[in-house]
Design an enzyme around this catalytic site. Structure first.
Site, mmCIF file in Angstrom:
data_model
loop_
_atom_site.group_PDB
_atom_site.id
_atom_site.type_symbol
_atom_site.label_atom_id
_atom_site.label_comp_id
_atom_site.label_asym_id
_atom_site.label_seq_id
_atom_site.Cartn_x
_atom_site.Cartn_y
_atom_site.Cartn_z
ATOM 1 N N HIS A 1 -15.969 1.692 -4.355
ATOM 2 C CA HIS A 1 -14.569 1.533 -4.000
ATOM 3 C C HIS A 1 -14.323 0.235 -3.233
ATOM 4 C CE1 HIS A 1 -10.669 3.369 -4.017
ATOM 5 N NE2 HIS A 1 -10.507 3.200 -2.722
ATOM 6 N N ASP B 1 -17.753 3.851 -8.316
ATOM 7 C CA ASP B 1 -16.678 4.278 -7.410
ATOM 8 C C ASP B 1 -16.588 5.802 -7.460
ATOM 9 O OD1 ASP B 1 -14.390 4.744 -5.954
ATOM 10 O OD2 ASP B 1 -13.277 3.066 -6.806
ATOM 11 N N TYR C 1 0.847 -1.212 0.000
ATOM 12 C CA TYR C 1 0.000 0.000 0.000
ATOM 13 C C TYR C 1 0.875 1.252 0.000
ATOM 14 C CZ TYR C 1 -3.868 3.139 0.935
ATOM 15 O OH TYR C 1 -4.799 4.144 0.831
ATOM 16 N N SER D 1 -6.581 0.845 -4.495
ATOM 17 C CA SER D 1 -6.671 2.287 -4.258
ATOM 18 C C SER D 1 -5.291 2.929 -4.393
ATOM 19 C CB SER D 1 -7.306 2.541 -2.888
ATOM 20 O OG SER D 1 -7.691 3.891 -2.753
#
Length: 713
Positions: A684, A649, A486, A566
């Site tokens: 999302h 999203d 991430y 993301s």
């Protein structure tokens, strides 16, 4: 799949924009309009291409069976208590959305609870999700928020707990901040936005949002007032409306349980740094009102601060002021303008560990520390002195720590890579006891796993850690491997259970979870080392992890897949464009992939605190250097790529994935497929029905398996 695919034709418009002296082509800009005919035709054609390919993957059926079993097993969250009543979110397993239950005691909650709210009754397709549930301090009322089709937009309603009946209150166009009750339950604070100008044409899912405001909604007998009557809770000069200093500011309210103070923590966008001010609460004509005079607590935007609790006029903060790994301090609000110099340290900064959070219970605090990206719990008294108590298993993450300032009871949610969340009850009375609460049953058996903590040296000489998981019965050696990361927004990747990851490892694959710069695993300095102009360091960290796995013989480039969601989707897009030869497969999911226009849609402008702004010439140069969409080069051999997004999203709009996918198909010179998978009535990821999520995971894992050589064991 040895021959290149024939991709659906996609128009390439002659769109060129000059930005800070650079000519930037944007041939697929028309895909930014999700309702345009060309966009719909593009999405339909891409799904028509990818669906039969994904359905025919050899590993899909066994992986779908496993992800479905894991995601539809009975589950129960961590209980919490309000006004002597207990509440929990749970699911018997077969429902699309989790339900909310309550009972007058913890034992009854676990044995025979009363159903309070069932989101499954709110839509025919299971896409209305419960996204917030805040019970009033007296336990009588529930303020809850629901979202539709995966959107971040929420509608807040109020339900009576005892009768299970909704009141007339309905508050629309809300986001981010959960309802925060006043101590007398006469109303609650929430964050709202003006109705988007483009709401009628679908613009609510794409248009850049304006400034929001924190407002106070008052309940009245019989029916609630209209939303337009809500008045600002953070008083400005006119003592009526508080306007944020800029569009990207957000204020998070906290109300003292004893009813003395309202404390507002505000920050720009997703910035971890914050300002804090406090307002006295007083009673006027039988109800709580907010004193417009503010007591400044933190007036300089320099560090992160989080409200922990209070004791009369003493406010407790978890702060990074003079402590990048965090400390717990006491601030005396009775002082007109308390300064940092007057703060009293209750728990000092640890020499190595990060103080993640602190939670007040009767006469003590429950402290959550991060030690090498895993949590440990410590109980201290109000002076910071340690109390002995039974230790939890390790390595774990504390999913929830539910406390009440006047209660000796602490309800814990404990997660790990290898086991679903378990709940514990910690009693802090004269002696401390720890009791495991019974689970909902129906656990899916998984093979025994082994976990190894590894480190490698990144491009700047700094060690970057990662966790490697594999089945205990499989011999070491090169193996199909899923690399996950991430690296942003001060978010930590900790030992927590994932159905997707569990299914991969159970099938015989190796899972590697990285702790990259930009994340929150090791304090503020670790986060800042991957922000703004230093964002490339995050990608270098992941590349170093991939290279270390290859060099050590744990995997090969032909066996390595990379995945992220993301901001992690940005990570995947960056490394697959910078080092395509390292990976056999890439799974960018709901990713931020156009770094020159991300700020123009919905909440994207808030991310400039982490990424920088394309409007700034220096930031633009840094963003252009790694923007995945703009790094794609024609006639290049890229790894097999499955790009996943949702057409609803409204956080990372689907245009990122659609434009990147179209350009990657245009540039792909090798035989590896580039597929787009676009969910409808999905956003999302929040609130996606369990079976729809199982399908997404199975498609992604089967795609990775096909291109890394994994045959499920």
């Amino acid at each position: 799949m040895s021959q290149p695919l024939r991709y659906p034709p996609a128009d390439r418009d002659e769109v060129v924009q000059v930005l800070h002296g650079h000519r930037v082509a944007d041939p697929y800009r028309y895909l930014e309009d999700p309702d345009a005919d060309r966009t719909r035709a593009f999405v339909d054609a891409q799904n028509a291409l990818s669906r039969p390919i994904l359905d025919a993957l050899p590993a899909r059926e066994p992986l779908l069976a496993m992800t479905t079993a894991l995601l539809t097993a009975p589950r129960r969250g961590v209980p919490w208590e309000r006004g002597g009543r207990y509440f929990v979110v749970a699911n018997p397993g077969e429902l699309d959305q989790d339900q909310l239950f309550w009972a007058p005691s913890l034992d009854e909650l676990l044995d025979a609870p009363t159903l309070l709210l069932d989101p499954n009754d709110l839509s025919a397709d299971g896409t209305v999700a419960l996204t917030a549930a805040r019970v009033s301090p007296d336990g009588r009322l529930l303020a809850y928020a629901v979202s539709e089709g995966g959107s971040d937009w929420r509608t807040i309603r109020v339900r009576e707990v005892a009768g299970g009946v909704d009141r007339p209150d309905e508050l629309r166009w809300t986001k981010w901040v959960d309802p925060t009750w006043l101590p007398d339950a006469s109303g609650f604070l929430y964050w709202r936005y003006p109705e988007p100008a483009g709401a009628g044409r679908g613009g609510a899912l794409t248009d850049a949002m304006g400034a929001g405001e924190l407002v106070l909604h008052r309940l009245v007998a019989g029916s609630g007032p209209p939303q337009a009557a809500d008045r600002a809770a953070n008083p400005g000069p006119d003592e009526v409306i508080w306007t944020p200093p800029d569009r990207d500011w957000l204020a998070d309210p906290w109300v003292a349980p004893d009813g003395r103070w309202l404390v507002l923590t505000s920050s720009p966008g997703t910035d971890s740094r914050s300002l804090i001010c406090a307002h006295r609460l007083r009673t006027d004509q039988g109800r709580v009102v907010i004193d417009p005079a503010a007591v400044p607590v933190v007036g300089e935007l320099a560090d992160a601060h989080h409200v922990v609790g209070s004791d009369g006029d003493t406010l407790y903060l978890r702060t990074e002021r003079d402590a990048p790994r965090g400390r717990l301090v006491a601030v005396e609000l009775a002082t007109d303008a308390p300064t940092a110099a007057s703060w009293r340290t209750v728990v000092p900064q640890h020499e190595q560990d990060v103080l993640v959070s602190a939670h007040p219970a009767r006469d003590c605090f429950a402290l959550v520390w991060s030690t090498d990206a895993a949590h440990r719990l410590q109980v201290v008294d109000r002076t910071g002195a340690h109390r002995d108590w039974p230790a939890l298993p390790a390595p774990i993450s504390l999913i929830a720590v539910n406390t009440r300032a006047g209660s000796p009871e602490i309800l814990l949610g404990v997660g790990s890579f290898t086991a679903r969340t378990r709940s514990f009850r910690l009693e802090t009375g004269p002696s401390i006891t720890l009791t495991a609460l019974p689970g909902p049953g129906g656990d899916v058996p998984l093979p025994e796993l082994v976990t190894q903590r590894r480190r490698t040296v990144s491009s700047d000489g700094v060690e970057v850690p990662m966790t490697v998981l594999r089945r205990a019965d499989l011999a070491p050696g090169p193996a199909p491997t899923l690399l996950y990361g991430y690296g942003g927004f001060d978010i930590a990747l900790l030992p927590s259970f994932s159905a997707m990851f569990a299914a991969w490892v159970a099938a015989g694959g190796v899972l590697v979870v990285t702790n990259l710069r930009g994340g929150g695993e090791f304090g503020a300095d670790w986060h800042r080392a991957g922000m703004g102009h230093r964002k490339q360091q995050v990608f270098d960290d992941l590349i170093a992890c991939a290279q270390a796995l290859i060099d050590s013989g744990d995997t090969t480039p032909a066996q390595l897949a990379v995945h992220g969601r993301s901001n992690g989707g940005l990570l995947v897009g960056a490394v697959l464009t910078q080092r395509p030869e390292l990976f056999a497969a890439a799974l960018p999911t709901v990713g931020v992939l156009d770094m020159l226009r991300f700020h123009l849609f919905t909440i994207g402008w808030a991310w400039t605190t982490d990424y920088g702004s394309p409007e700034d010439a220096d930031d633009f140069a840094a963003l252009l250097a790694y923007s995945p969409l703009h790094r794609l080069t024609p006639s290049t051999r890229y790894p097999a790529t499955l790009i996943c997004t949702g057409d609803h999203d409204d956080r990372v709009v689907p245009a990122h994935s659609l434009k990147f996918g179209a350009q990657l198909q245009h540039c792909q010179a090798g035989p590896a497929p580039v597929l787009l998978r676009v969910d409808t009535r999905a956003g999302h990821g929040m609130g996606k029905p369990a079976r729809a999520l199982a399908l997404e995971y199975a498609d992604q894992l089967a795609f990775a398996a096909a291109h890394t050589g994994l045959a499920p064991v």
